[in-house]
Write a protein that holds these residues in place. Structure first.
Motif, PDB file in Angstrom:
ATOM      1  N   ALA A  28       0.838  -1.202   0.000  1.00  0.00           N
ATOM      2  CA  ALA A  28       0.000   0.000   0.000  1.00  0.00           C
ATOM      3  C   ALA A  28       0.875   1.254   0.000  1.00  0.00           C
ATOM      4  CB  ALA A  28      -0.933   0.000   1.207  1.00  0.00           C
ATOM      5  N   LEU A  29       1.926   1.229   0.818  1.00  0.00           N
ATOM      6  CA  LEU A  29       2.835   2.377   0.879  1.00  0.00           C
ATOM      7  C   LEU A  29       3.516   2.606  -0.467  1.00  0.00           C
ATOM      8  CD1 LEU A  29       4.508   1.942   4.396  1.00  0.00           C
ATOM      9  CD2 LEU A  29       3.096   3.853   3.653  1.00  0.00           C
ATOM     10  N   LEU A  30       4.014   1.538  -1.073  1.00  0.00           N
ATOM     11  CA  LEU A  30       4.694   1.679  -2.368  1.00  0.00           C
ATOM     12  C   LEU A  30       3.758   2.244  -3.424  1.00  0.00           C
ATOM     13  CD1 LEU A  30       6.948  -1.486  -2.758  1.00  0.00           C
ATOM     14  CD2 LEU A  30       7.665   0.908  -2.711  1.00  0.00           C
ATOM     15  N   ARG A  31       2.493   1.769  -3.411  1.00  0.00           N
ATOM     16  CA  ARG A  31       1.512   2.280  -4.378  1.00  0.00           C
ATOM     17  C   ARG A  31       1.310   3.778  -4.148  1.00  0.00           C
ATOM     18  NH1 ARG A  31      -1.169  -1.385  -7.277  1.00  0.00           N
ATOM     19  NH2 ARG A  31      -0.950  -3.586  -6.676  1.00  0.00           N
ATOM     20  N   MET A  32       1.223   4.165  -2.873  1.00  0.00           N
ATOM     21  CA  MET A  32       1.009   5.574  -2.551  1.00  0.00           C
ATOM     22  C   MET A  32       2.194   6.414  -3.036  1.00  0.00           C
ATOM     23  SD  MET A  32       0.231   7.379   1.116  1.00  0.00           S
ATOM     24  CE  MET A  32       1.911   7.237   1.707  1.00  0.00           C
ATOM     25  N   PHE A  33       3.405   5.936  -2.801  1.00  0.00           N
ATOM     26  CA  PHE A  33       4.580   6.701  -3.231  1.00  0.00           C
ATOM     27  C   PHE A  33       4.626   6.836  -4.751  1.00  0.00           C
ATOM     28  CE2 PHE A  33       5.646   6.937   0.953  1.00  0.00           C
ATOM     29  CZ  PHE A  33       6.246   5.837   1.546  1.00  0.00           C
ATOM     30  N   THR A  39       3.782  12.352  -1.109  1.00  0.00           N
ATOM     31  CA  THR A  39       3.742  11.637   0.172  1.00  0.00           C
ATOM     32  C   THR A  39       5.114  11.166   0.613  1.00  0.00           C
ATOM     33  OG1 THR A  39       3.216   9.570  -0.982  1.00  0.00           O
ATOM     34  CG2 THR A  39       1.357  10.831  -0.131  1.00  0.00           C
ATOM     35  N   LYS A  40       6.040  11.094  -0.339  1.00  0.00           N
ATOM     36  CA  LYS A  40       7.390  10.626   0.005  1.00  0.00           C
ATOM     37  C   LYS A  40       8.104  11.605   0.922  1.00  0.00           C
ATOM     38  CE  LYS A  40       8.674   9.751  -4.321  1.00  0.00           C
ATOM     39  NZ  LYS A  40       9.481   9.281  -5.463  1.00  0.00           N
ATOM     40  N   ASP A  47      14.532   4.557   4.419  1.00  0.00           N
ATOM     41  CA  ASP A  47      14.773   3.970   3.098  1.00  0.00           C
ATOM     42  C   ASP A  47      13.459   3.313   2.669  1.00  0.00           C
ATOM     43  OD1 ASP A  47      16.721   1.059   1.930  1.00  0.00           O
ATOM     44  OD2 ASP A  47      15.419   2.478   0.876  1.00  0.00           O
ATOM     45  N   ILE A  48      12.773   3.945   1.701  1.00  0.00           N
ATOM     46  CA  ILE A  48      11.470   3.406   1.293  1.00  0.00           C
ATOM     47  C   ILE A  48      11.515   2.743  -0.069  1.00  0.00           C
ATOM     48  CG2 ILE A  48       9.983   4.855   2.715  1.00  0.00           C
ATOM     49  CD1 ILE A  48       9.813   6.782   0.286  1.00  0.00           C
ATOM     50  N   SER A  49      12.705   2.272  -0.456  1.00  0.00           N
ATOM     51  CA  SER A  49      12.794   1.570  -1.739  1.00  0.00           C
ATOM     52  C   SER A  49      12.120   0.200  -1.587  1.00  0.00           C
ATOM     53  CB  SER A  49      14.259   1.411  -2.140  1.00  0.00           C
ATOM     54  OG  SER A  49      14.975   0.798  -1.094  1.00  0.00           O
ATOM     55  N   PRO A  50      11.615  -0.366  -2.713  1.00  0.00           N
ATOM     56  CA  PRO A  50      10.931  -1.653  -2.637  1.00  0.00           C
ATOM     57  C   PRO A  50      11.802  -2.709  -1.952  1.00  0.00           C
ATOM     58  CG  PRO A  50      10.705  -0.751  -4.827  1.00  0.00           C
ATOM     59  CD  PRO A  50      11.625   0.166  -4.084  1.00  0.00           C
ATOM     60  N   GLY A  51      11.204  -3.424  -0.998  1.00  0.00           N
ATOM     61  CA  GLY A  51      11.939  -4.489  -0.322  1.00  0.00           C
ATOM     62  C   GLY A  51      12.751  -4.053   0.877  1.00  0.00           C
ATOM     63  N   SER A  52      12.866  -2.750   1.106  1.00  0.00           N
ATOM     64  CA  SER A  52      13.703  -2.293   2.228  1.00  0.00           C
ATOM     65  C   SER A  52      13.069  -2.674   3.556  1.00  0.00           C
ATOM     66  CB  SER A  52      13.891  -0.776   2.171  1.00  0.00           C
ATOM     67  OG  SER A  52      12.789  -0.130   2.771  1.00  0.00           O
TER      68      SER A  52
ATOM     69  N   PHE B 123      -1.385  -5.531 -11.723  1.00  0.00           N
ATOM     70  CA  PHE B 123      -1.671  -4.117 -11.486  1.00  0.00           C
ATOM     71  C   PHE B 123      -0.678  -3.619 -10.445  1.00  0.00           C
ATOM     72  CE2 PHE B 123      -4.334  -0.639 -12.395  1.00  0.00           C
ATOM     73  CZ  PHE B 123      -4.719   0.026 -11.233  1.00  0.00           C
ATOM     74  N   THR B 124       0.577  -3.470 -10.864  1.00  0.00           N
ATOM     75  CA  THR B 124       1.640  -3.060  -9.943  1.00  0.00           C
ATOM     76  C   THR B 124       1.492  -1.587  -9.577  1.00  0.00           C
ATOM     77  OG1 THR B 124       3.068  -2.319 -11.725  1.00  0.00           O
ATOM     78  CG2 THR B 124       3.247  -4.649 -11.088  1.00  0.00           C
ATOM     79  N   GLY B 125       2.323  -1.134  -8.655  1.00  0.00           N
ATOM     80  CA  GLY B 125       2.307   0.274  -8.240  1.00  0.00           C
ATOM     81  C   GLY B 125       2.526   1.206  -9.417  1.00  0.00           C
ATOM     82  N   ASP B 126       3.464   0.853 -10.312  1.00  0.00           N
ATOM     83  CA  ASP B 126       3.747   1.718 -11.463  1.00  0.00           C
ATOM     84  C   ASP B 126       2.591   1.719 -12.463  1.00  0.00           C
ATOM     85  OD1 ASP B 126       7.301   0.911 -11.498  1.00  0.00           O
ATOM     86  OD2 ASP B 126       6.179   2.480 -10.458  1.00  0.00           O
TER      87      ASP B 126
END
Lengths: 141, 147
Positions: A28-33, A39-40, A47-52, B123-126
Motif C-alpha cells: 500500500a505504501l509503495l503504491r502511494m509513493f 507523500t514521500k 529507506d522506502i525503496s521496494p523491499g527495504s 496491477f503493480t504500483g507503477d
C-alpha cells in the motif's frame, strides 16, 4: 455509519490479513509513493525503496494498527489514543494524505482479494478507513 | 499538453486491451453508486437502486457502464489531446446533466479498484500510477468546460 454486519465483515477481513500485514502494508505504501509522490516527503529519514526493511516494518506497523482498531470499531477513539497524540504533535502528517493511503490500501485489498472484495466489502472498508483517519486526526486542533 | 512516457502509453493501451470493458464499466458504476450512495442523485431514472444487489443487477446501470467505457476508449485513442476530445462531453456534464465534478474523481477511484481486482498482481504500483494519471487527465478534461 457502520452497521453491525459491516463491522463484522471488516473485523473478519483484517483478522485474515493480519498474518500478511507486512506484505499488505508495504505494498500500500509503495503504491502511494508511486501515484502520489508528494507523500514521500514524510519519509526522507527512511529507506522506502521496494523491499527495504524500513518499508516493510513501517507497512506492518500501519496494517497492525488498522487491524487492531477493527477488533472493536466502537472503541476506536480509545484504541487510537496514543496514535492520535503521535500524529498530532510529532508526525503532523497533513490529513489529506490519509485519504491517499486509504485509497491505495483499498487497491491493495482489491489485488489480493479479487472477486471477494465485493462492492459491499469495499463500501464497508472505505467507511472504516475514513473513520480511522478521522479519529487519527482528532487531536490536530 | 500532457507529457506521457513510453511506459505510460504502453501501460494504458495494455490495460484497455486486457480488461473486459463491459464488465469493468458496469462494475465501476455499481461500486460508485454503492460506496458513495449520494451519487445516486444523478440516476433517478434508473429505477431500483435500493440495495447493492439491486444496483449490481440493474440493466440501466450496466448500459451506462458501457457508455462510460466508450468515453474512456476515445481518450485512449486520443491520448495527446484528451482535452479537446472531451470538450463536448464536458459541456454535456455541466450544462445538461449538472454533475458536480468532484464525482468524477469518485468514479475514477472505483475504476482503479475494479481494474485492480481484475488484473491482480499485474496491477503493480507503477501500472496503477500510470492508470491514475490517465484518469486524472480524463477527470480534468471533463471538468474543463464548467463555469
Amino acid at each position: 455509519m457502520l452497521s453491525k454486519k459491516e463491522k463484522g465483515l471488516i473485523k473478519e477481513i483484517w483478522e485474515r490479513l493480519s498474518p500478511v500485514a507486512e506484505d499488505i502494508g508495504s505494498e500500500a505504501l509503495l503504491r502511494m509513493f508511486a501515484s502520489y509522490p508528494g507523500t514521500k516527503t514524510y519519509f526522507s529519514h527512511l529507506d522506502i525503496s521496494p523491499g527495504s526493511s524500513h518499508l516493510h516494518s513501517h507497512g506492518k506497523k500501519i496494517v497492525l494498527a488498522i487491524a487492531e482498531g477493527a477488533k472493536d470499531i466502537s472503541q476506536l477513539t480509545v484504541t487510537l489514543a496514543p496514535l492520535q497524540t503521535l500524529h498530532a504533535y510529532q508526525l503532523r502528517i497533513d490529513p489529506t494524505n490519509f485519504k491517499l493511503l486509504s485509497h491505495c490500501m483499498l487497491v491493495t485489498l482489491a489485488c489480493y482479494l479479487g472477486e471477494e472484495f465485493t462492492p459491499v466489502a469495499h463500501a464497508a472498508m472505505d467507511k472504516y478507513l475514513s473513520a480511522f483517519a478521522a479519529v487519527l486526526a482528532e487531536k490536530y486542533r | 499538453m500532457v507529457e506521457w512516457t513510453d511506459f505510460e502509453r504502453a501501460t494504458i493501451k495494455d490495460i484497455f486491451s486486457k480488461i473486459d470493458a463491459g464488465a469493468v464499466g458496469a462494475a465501476a458504476i455499481s461500486r460508485c453508486l454503492i460506496v458513495y450512495p449520494w451519487t445516486q442523485r444523478y440516476f433517478g431514472s434508473f429505477g431500483n437502486l435500493y440495495n447493492a444487489a439491486a444496483i449490481t443487477s440493474n440493466p440501466k446501470v450496466a448500459a451506462h457502464g458501457k457508455v462510460v467505457m466508450s468515453g474512456l476508449e476515445a481518450a485512449v485513442k486520443n491520448m495527446d489531446d484528451i482535452k479537446n476530445t472531451y470538450k463536448d462531453l464536458s459541456v454535456l456534464h455541466s450544462e445538461k446533466l449538472h454533475v458536480d465534478p468532484d464525482n468524477f474523481k469518485l468514479l475514477a477511484d472505483c475504476l482503479s479498484i475494479v481494474v485492480a481486482a481484475q488484473l491482480g498482481s499485474a496491477f503493480t504500483g507503477d501500472v496503477q500510477a500510470a492508470f491514475q494519471k490517465f484518469l486524472a487527465v480524463v477527470v480534468s478534461s471533463l471538468g474543463r468546460q464548467y463555469h
